[in-house]
Design a protein around this motif. Structure first.
Motif, short mmCIF file in Angstrom:
data_model
loop_
_atom_site.label_atom_id
_atom_site.label_comp_id
_atom_site.label_asym_id
_atom_site.label_seq_id
_atom_site.Cartn_x
_atom_site.Cartn_y
_atom_site.Cartn_z
N UNK A 163 0.82 -1.23 -0.09
CA UNK A 163 -0.10 -0.07 0.04
C UNK A 163 0.85 1.20 -0.02
N UNK A 164 1.96 1.22 0.87
CA UNK A 164 2.82 2.45 0.83
C UNK A 164 3.72 2.60 -0.47
N UNK A 165 4.04 1.60 -1.02
CA UNK A 165 4.84 1.79 -2.51
C UNK A 165 3.94 2.14 -3.58
N UNK A 166 2.50 1.67 -3.33
CA UNK A 166 1.44 2.19 -4.28
C UNK A 166 1.13 3.58 -4.29
N UNK A 167 0.94 3.85 -3.00
CA UNK A 167 0.82 5.33 -2.57
C UNK A 167 1.89 6.34 -3.19
N UNK A 168 3.15 5.93 -2.79
CA UNK A 168 4.24 6.51 -3.45
C UNK A 168 4.25 6.71 -5.15
N UNK A 169 3.75 5.40 -5.57
CA UNK A 169 3.74 5.45 -7.13
C UNK A 169 2.71 6.50 -7.56
N UNK A 170 1.68 6.61 -6.89
CA UNK A 170 0.65 7.44 -7.25
C UNK A 170 1.20 8.96 -7.22
N UNK A 171 1.80 9.25 -6.06
CA UNK A 171 2.63 10.72 -5.90
C UNK A 171 3.42 10.90 -6.96
N UNK A 172 4.27 10.04 -7.28
CA UNK A 172 5.14 10.27 -8.39
C UNK A 172 4.74 10.31 -9.66
N UNK A 173 3.58 9.59 -10.02
CA UNK A 173 2.83 9.74 -11.08
C UNK A 173 2.42 11.11 -11.41
N UNK A 174 1.85 11.63 -10.26
CA UNK A 174 1.10 12.89 -10.35
C UNK A 174 2.29 14.04 -10.39
N UNK A 175 3.22 14.09 -9.65
CA UNK A 175 4.13 15.12 -9.42
C UNK A 175 5.44 14.97 -10.89
N UNK A 176 5.43 14.01 -11.78
CA UNK A 176 6.28 14.06 -12.58
C UNK A 176 5.67 14.59 -13.83
N UNK A 177 4.38 14.75 -13.76
CA UNK A 177 3.80 15.42 -14.95
C UNK A 177 4.17 14.72 -16.48
N UNK A 178 3.97 13.57 -16.77
CA UNK A 178 4.60 12.90 -17.96
C UNK A 178 3.71 13.40 -19.05
N UNK A 179 3.82 13.83 -20.03
CA UNK A 179 3.19 13.90 -21.22
C UNK A 179 3.31 12.93 -22.17
N UNK A 180 2.49 11.86 -21.82
CA UNK A 180 2.41 10.69 -22.66
C UNK A 180 1.14 10.03 -22.22
N UNK A 181 0.82 8.96 -22.98
CA UNK A 181 -0.42 8.19 -22.89
C UNK A 181 -0.18 7.27 -21.78
N UNK A 182 -1.41 6.74 -21.20
CA UNK A 182 -1.35 5.73 -20.20
C UNK A 182 -0.68 4.58 -20.71
#
Length: 305
Positions: A163-182
Motif C-alpha cells: 500500500x505504501x509503495x503504491x501510494x508513492x507510485x501515485x504521488x510520483x505519477x502525479x508530480x512527474x507530470x508525464x506528457x504521454x499516454x497511459x
C-alpha cells in the motif's frame, strides 16, 4: 446535447464499476499457488503477457516509444515502485486471506494523503485525521481475530508495504507530470515489472516456473487482461466522464470483489468483525476522495479571473 451528456455519465459510471470489479479480481492469481507456482513466476507471466498486448496496441496506434532523460527517470521510478507493490501483495496472498489482504491494500489513498501531509507539508485537516484514524481502526479490526489470535504479522506487513509503495507510485505519477499516454507509461512500467520478477524468480527459486496446464494459462491470461489492461482502459473513461471522485468511491468495489472471490473461490470465512473493519476502511477512503474533490474545486475557483 443533454441526452449525450447523460449517456456519457451512464457509460462513465458503468466503466467505473467495471474497472473496480476487474481490478478486484487480482486475487485469482493466488489460485496458481495451488499448483506450486511462486509469486515472482506468476507475476512475470502476468506482466509479460500484458506488456506484449500493450506493445501491439501501441504499434497499431503508431505511437512512438522514445523517451527523453527526464521521462526515463520517471518511468524507471514508477516501474520499480509498481514492481515492489505487486510483488509484496502477491507474497501476502500466501500468508493470509486474499480478501483481507486486498481490503488492507485499499488504505493506499489514506496513506497517500498522510505522505503528502508529512513530506510535502500539505495542511492536515480534520477530515484527513479522521480518515487516518478510521483506516487504522479498520486494519486493527481485520488484524485481530476471534479468540485473541491475529493474522500473520509478516502478511500484514507485506500488504502495508504494498500500500505504501503504491501510494508513492501515485504521488510520483502525479508530480512527474508525464506528457504521454497511459499505454506508453504502462508499457515501460510493465518492462520493469516483468524483468524484475524474472530476476527474482531465478535468484529465489532457481528458475522461472512455466504454467503447465491450459487452466493455468487461462488464469495468467485473465490476470494480464482483466485486472491490468481492461481495468486501466475503463478507469480512464470513468475519470473522463464522471470525474475522479466518483471513480475513487466506486473503487470500494475492488476489495469487496476480492472478499467475494476469497469466500467463493478459496472458501474463506466472513464475519461481523471483518464486515466492520472493511466498512471503516471504506469510510476512510470515501472521506479522502470527497476532501480531494473539494480541494480541487476550490483550486479551480481561485484560478478563475
Amino acid at each position: 446535447m443533454k441526452k449525450i451528456q447523460t449517456n456519457k455519465k451512464i457509460f462513465g459510471t458503468i466503466c467505473g464499476i467495471g474497472a473496480a470489479i476487474c481490478y478486484g479480481t487480482n486475487p485469482i492469481g493466488a489460485q496458481l499457488y495451488k499448483d506450486g507456482m511462486e509469486p515472482p513466476s506468476v507475476l512475470f507471466w502476468r506482466f509479460g503477457l500484458a506488456w506484449v498486448i500493450i506493445l501491439l496496441i501501441m504499434l497499431a496506434r503508431k505511437e512512438s516509444l522514445r523517451l527523453n532523460r527526464k521521462e526515463f527517470g520517471a518511468v524507471s521510478a514508477l516501474g520499480l515502485l509498481f514492481l515492489a507493490s505487486s510483488l509484496t501483495l502477491y507474497e501476502s496472498f500466501k500468508l493470509m486471506s486474499v480478501g483481507v489482504a486486498s481490503t488492507i491494500l485499499f488504505v493506499y489513498p489514506v496513506i497517500t494523503a498522510a505522505i503528502m501531509t508529512l513530506i510535502f507539508k500539505e495542511r492536515l485537516t480534520l477530515m484527513t485525521s479522521l480518515s487516518i484514524i478510521l483506516s487504522f481502526i479498520g486494519v486493527m479490526m481485520l488484524y485481530w481475530t476471534p479468540g485473541g489470535s491475529t493474522l500473520d504479522t509478516l502478511g500484514v506487513i507485506l500488504v502495508l508495504v504494498s500500500a505504501i509503495t503504491y501510494a508513492i507510485y501515485i504521488i510520483v505519477m502525479n508530480r512527474s507530470n508525464l506528457k504521454m499516454s497511459s499505454f506508453k507509461i504502462n508499457f515501460y512500467v510493465l518492462i520493469y515489472c516483468a524483468l524484475g520478477n524474472l530476476i527474482i524468480a531465478i535468484i529465489d527459486d532457481g528458475c522461472l516456473q512455466i504454467p503447465h496446464s491450459a487452466t493455468n494459462w487461462l488464469l495468467v491470461g485473465w490476470l494480464a487482461v482483466v485486472p491490468a489492461i481492461l481495468a486501466l482502459v475503463m478507469m480512464v473513461y470513468s475519470a473522463k466522464y464522471i470525474g475522479s471522485t466518483p471513480t475513487a468511491i466506486m473503487g470500494a468495489l475492488e476489495p469487496l470483489t476480492a472478499v467475494l472471490i476469497g469466500i467463493f473461490l478459496f472458501g474463506e470465512s466472513f464475519n461481523a468483525r471483518l464486515a466492520i473493519g472493511i466498512a471503516l476502511i471504506f469510510c476512510a477512503v470515501i472521506i479522502i476522495a470527497l476532501q480531494s474533490n473539494k480541494k480541487n474545486n476550490n483550486s479551480l475557483q481561485k484560478e478563475q479571473p
